[in-house]
Design a protein around this motif. Structure first.
Motif, PDB file in Angstrom:
ATOM      1  N   LEU A 163      36.580  58.550  19.356  1.00 43.54           N
ATOM      2  CA  LEU A 163      37.192  59.876  19.280  1.00 43.54           C
ATOM      3  C   LEU A 163      36.457  60.881  20.167  1.00 43.54           C
ATOM      4  CD1 LEU A 163      38.063  60.122  15.476  1.00 43.54           C
ATOM      5  CD2 LEU A 163      39.531  59.494  17.377  1.00 43.54           C
ATOM      6  N   VAL A 164      35.129  60.767  20.235  1.00 45.11           N
ATOM      7  CA  VAL A 164      34.359  61.643  21.122  1.00 45.11           C
ATOM      8  C   VAL A 164      34.760  61.403  22.578  1.00 45.11           C
ATOM      9  CG1 VAL A 164      32.064  62.117  22.047  1.00 45.11           C
ATOM     10  CG2 VAL A 164      32.386  61.915  19.580  1.00 45.11           C
ATOM     11  N   LEU A 165      34.890  60.135  22.959  1.00 47.10           N
ATOM     12  CA  LEU A 165      35.278  59.789  24.329  1.00 47.10           C
ATOM     13  C   LEU A 165      36.659  60.343  24.662  1.00 47.10           C
ATOM     14  CD1 LEU A 165      34.843  58.254  26.983  1.00 47.10           C
ATOM     15  CD2 LEU A 165      35.801  56.218  25.874  1.00 47.10           C
ATOM     16  N   LEU A 166      37.611  60.182  23.754  1.00 47.05           N
ATOM     17  CA  LEU A 166      38.960  60.704  23.976  1.00 47.05           C
ATOM     18  C   LEU A 166      38.937  62.222  24.124  1.00 47.05           C
ATOM     19  CD1 LEU A 166      41.045  58.548  21.437  1.00 47.05           C
ATOM     20  CD2 LEU A 166      40.971  58.316  23.923  1.00 47.05           C
ATOM     21  N   LEU A 190      40.240  66.671  32.020  1.00 48.61           N
ATOM     22  CA  LEU A 190      41.508  66.715  32.752  1.00 48.61           C
ATOM     23  C   LEU A 190      42.181  68.073  32.626  1.00 48.61           C
ATOM     24  CD1 LEU A 190      42.982  63.166  31.945  1.00 48.61           C
ATOM     25  CD2 LEU A 190      41.729  63.909  33.964  1.00 48.61           C
ATOM     26  N   THR A 191      42.107  68.677  31.438  1.00 49.97           N
ATOM     27  CA  THR A 191      42.710  70.004  31.237  1.00 49.97           C
ATOM     28  C   THR A 191      41.962  71.067  32.040  1.00 49.97           C
ATOM     29  OG1 THR A 191      43.360  69.329  29.001  1.00 49.97           O
ATOM     30  CG2 THR A 191      43.486  71.669  29.507  1.00 49.97           C
ATOM     31  N   LEU A 192      40.647  70.946  32.130  1.00 55.70           N
ATOM     32  CA  LEU A 192      39.857  71.872  32.936  1.00 55.70           C
ATOM     33  C   LEU A 192      40.300  71.829  34.397  1.00 55.70           C
ATOM     34  CD1 LEU A 192      37.491  73.809  33.444  1.00 55.70           C
ATOM     35  CD2 LEU A 192      35.993  71.802  33.618  1.00 55.70           C
ATOM     36  N   TYR A 193      40.548  70.623  34.901  1.00 60.50           N
ATOM     37  CA  TYR A 193      40.998  70.477  36.292  1.00 60.50           C
ATOM     38  C   TYR A 193      42.315  71.239  36.521  1.00 60.50           C
ATOM     39  CZ  TYR A 193      43.188  68.389  40.390  1.00 60.50           C
ATOM     40  OH  TYR A 193      43.828  68.206  41.582  1.00 60.50           O
ATOM     41  N   VAL A 194      43.262  71.062  35.618  1.00 57.06           N
ATOM     42  CA  VAL A 194      44.561  71.719  35.772  1.00 57.06           C
ATOM     43  C   VAL A 194      44.415  73.229  35.603  1.00 57.06           C
ATOM     44  CG1 VAL A 194      46.910  71.887  34.868  1.00 57.06           C
ATOM     45  CG2 VAL A 194      45.799  69.654  35.025  1.00 57.06           C
ATOM     46  N   ALA A 195      43.529  73.657  34.694  1.00 59.20           N
ATOM     47  CA  ALA A 195      43.302  75.094  34.504  1.00 59.20           C
ATOM     48  C   ALA A 195      42.757  75.734  35.779  1.00 59.20           C
ATOM     49  CB  ALA A 195      42.332  75.328  33.343  1.00 59.20           C
ATOM     50  N   ILE A 196      41.978  74.994  36.532  1.00 63.29           N
ATOM     51  CA  ILE A 196      41.412  75.528  37.783  1.00 63.29           C
ATOM     52  C   ILE A 196      42.480  75.601  38.874  1.00 63.29           C
ATOM     53  CG2 ILE A 196      39.789  75.065  39.667  1.00 63.29           C
ATOM     54  CD1 ILE A 196      37.902  73.854  37.553  1.00 63.29           C
ATOM     55  N   LEU A 218      44.948  78.694  29.635  1.00 63.46           N
ATOM     56  CA  LEU A 218      44.779  79.139  31.015  1.00 63.46           C
ATOM     57  C   LEU A 218      45.568  78.270  31.986  1.00 63.46           C
ATOM     58  CD1 LEU A 218      40.966  80.012  31.048  1.00 63.46           C
ATOM     59  CD2 LEU A 218      42.901  81.609  31.012  1.00 63.46           C
ATOM     60  N   ALA A 219      45.594  76.967  31.725  1.00 63.99           N
ATOM     61  CA  ALA A 219      46.342  76.061  32.603  1.00 63.99           C
ATOM     62  C   ALA A 219      47.827  76.422  32.615  1.00 63.99           C
ATOM     63  CB  ALA A 219      46.149  74.614  32.150  1.00 63.99           C
ATOM     64  N   VAL A 220      48.393  76.657  31.430  1.00 55.78           N
ATOM     65  CA  VAL A 220      49.813  76.988  31.327  1.00 55.78           C
ATOM     66  C   VAL A 220      50.066  78.415  31.799  1.00 55.78           C
ATOM     67  CG1 VAL A 220      51.792  77.172  29.765  1.00 55.78           C
ATOM     68  CG2 VAL A 220      50.101  75.365  29.414  1.00 55.78           C
ATOM     69  N   LEU A 221      49.141  79.335  31.503  1.00 51.36           N
ATOM     70  CA  LEU A 221      49.308  80.728  31.910  1.00 51.36           C
ATOM     71  C   LEU A 221      49.389  80.852  33.428  1.00 51.36           C
ATOM     72  CD1 LEU A 221      49.443  83.728  31.132  1.00 51.36           C
ATOM     73  CD2 LEU A 221      46.931  83.779  31.249  1.00 51.36           C
ATOM     74  N   PHE A 247      48.042  63.063  34.678  1.00 50.60           N
ATOM     75  CA  PHE A 247      46.925  63.595  33.898  1.00 50.60           C
ATOM     76  C   PHE A 247      47.401  64.034  32.518  1.00 50.60           C
ATOM     77  CE2 PHE A 247      43.612  65.069  37.277  1.00 50.60           C
ATOM     78  CZ  PHE A 247      43.399  63.734  37.604  1.00 50.60           C
ATOM     79  N   PHE A 248      48.552  64.719  32.504  1.00 45.98           N
ATOM     80  CA  PHE A 248      49.076  65.173  31.224  1.00 45.98           C
ATOM     81  C   PHE A 248      49.390  63.982  30.317  1.00 45.98           C
ATOM     82  CE2 PHE A 248      52.767  65.975  28.490  1.00 45.98           C
ATOM     83  CZ  PHE A 248      52.208  66.931  27.662  1.00 45.98           C
ATOM     84  N   GLY A 249      49.926  62.929  30.906  1.00 40.29           N
ATOM     85  CA  GLY A 249      50.215  61.738  30.117  1.00 40.29           C
ATOM     86  C   GLY A 249      48.973  61.193  29.438  1.00 40.29           C
TER      87      GLY A 249
END
Length: 383
Positions: free
Chosen positions: A128-131, A138-144, A222-225, A256-258
């Motif tokens: 669970l930690v790894l997931l 991946l979300t950080l990448y898209v937020a940037i 932030l990614a969606v905004l 990535f979202f998948g």
């Protein structure tokens, strides 16, 4: 607790509300995080010191109340878990183009296997930690790459252009409502870390879990905004988070979202099923086998309901968060009652911090108010 909270419903709710409210959604996130901290610090502390599960505490306070709470948790957990499996299906579809029902079913089978194979179950926490780390990276990448208006979001976090009570209720329900309220604390009991001597570790874990959840919420917001602020219009009824990732980073973003959605779904299937099962059996090592069986049955029921009903995932996930937001004040009331009036017997004479009770009472008052003003709207989401 963090990976249980960060599920498909979490992703969908954040995307839907960001599309609806824009930068003003930052205020709802801030308020929900404050309430989340107040709730989790008290829940972990009371359950950790008492060594009793939430339903056992409820039955000690008012005979039968614990089983009422358990029924509410199980219902909310089942609704959420149908959404989790649906989310897993959407995740495999985004990754490989697989049929969502087939992808959801395969993920459910994988979750069952984790509880069937003892060796896999022993590594559950590490998995669970790894997931969770994969989802955040991946979300950080898209937020940037989406270039969100950070300044506008910061301003709205304290001076919002609009405020939605239902939105705040749904966020709270999606992060500490229903089964999620007790996911980490019950897991802690099963790991053997309970009693007054573990208070420091309990407090640290409760804060860490909710802050990680808050960080993920902010990154996704932030990614969606960034996408919404750029003029894109998301279809809030049809995988809005996936649309945002794809618009921000193209086909790579969709893949990535998948991965993010599938990882979130698998971790939440495990968390929802495990925690719901802990409410239906007595605590202790001698009940572990029965607990695992109930967990597996819970996953099977959720998967069957998803395959047969095929309910629209976005609507179902938002409703699940809202419903769990209505359940939250009931369970939290039991926790604070124990902290206030049952310290000598149930908390073994532990001197409960006054400041923590004050914070908890403030959070409880807000939770009851939000539940009251949002009840009819929450059920209207489904009907």
């Amino acid at each position: 607790m963090a990976t249980s909270a960060i599920g498909p419903g979490f992703l969908t709710q954040t995307a839907v509300f960001t599309a609806q409210h824009g930068a003003a959604f930052a205020f709802a996130i801030l308020v929900s995080i404050i309430i989340d901290v107040a709730v989790q610090m008290n829940v972990w502390r009371v359950i950790g010191v008492s060594g009793l599960r939430a339903q056992e505490l409820g039955n000690r306070v008012v005979p039968g109340l614990g089983w009422v709470l358990a029924a509410c948790i199980a219902i909310g957990g089942l609704v959420f878990n149908i959404g989790n499996i649906a989310g897993a299906g959407l995740g495999t579809n985004a990754m490989f183009g697989a049929n969502p029902k087939i992808g959801g079913t395969i993920t459910a089978v994988l979750a069952i296997t984790i509880f069937l194979v003892k060796r896999l179950g022993a590594g559950l926490d590490k998995l669970l930690v790894l997931l969770g780390l994969v989802m955040m990276a991946l979300t950080l990448y898209v937020a940037i790459v989406s270039h969100p208006p950070v300044g506008q979001a910061l301003k709205n976090s304290v001076l919002p252009e609009e405020v939605s009570m239902l939105t705040i209720t749904t966020l709270v329900g999606g992060t500490v409502g229903g089964y999620i309220t007790f996911a980490g604390a019950h897991r802690m009991l099963d790991s053997g870390n309970s009693g007054v001597e573990h208070v420091h570790d309990v407090a640290k874990s409760s804060i860490t879990g909710i802050l990680l959840t808050g960080v993920m919420r902010v990154l996704l917001f932030l990614a969606v905004l960034g996408v919404v602020a750029g003029g894109a219009v998301l279809d809030t009824k049809n995988n809005p988070a996936g649309q945002a990732f794809e618009i921000a980073a193209g086909e790579l973003g969709l893949r990535f979202f998948g991965v993010v959605l599938w990882a979130a779904a698998l971790s939440s299937i495990i968390g929802a099923s495990y925690t719901s099962a802990t409410f239906l059996v007595k605590g202790g090592a001698d009940s572990r086998r029965t607990q695992n069986i109930i967990t597996i049955v819970f996953i099977l029921l959720s998967c069957t309901a998803f395959v047969i009903l095929g309910t629209a995932p976005a609507t179902l996930m938002v409703f699940a968060g809202a419903f769990n937001g209505l359940v939250l004040p009931v369970g939290f009331s039991v926790v604070l009652f124990v902290a206030l009036f049952r310290k000598q017997d149930l908390l073994h004479g532990y001197r409960y911090p006054t400041w923590l009770i004050v914070v908890g009472l403030a959070g409880l008052a807000i939770a009851w108010y939000l539940a009251w003003v949002s009840a009819d709207k929450a059920f209207a989401l489904l009907f």
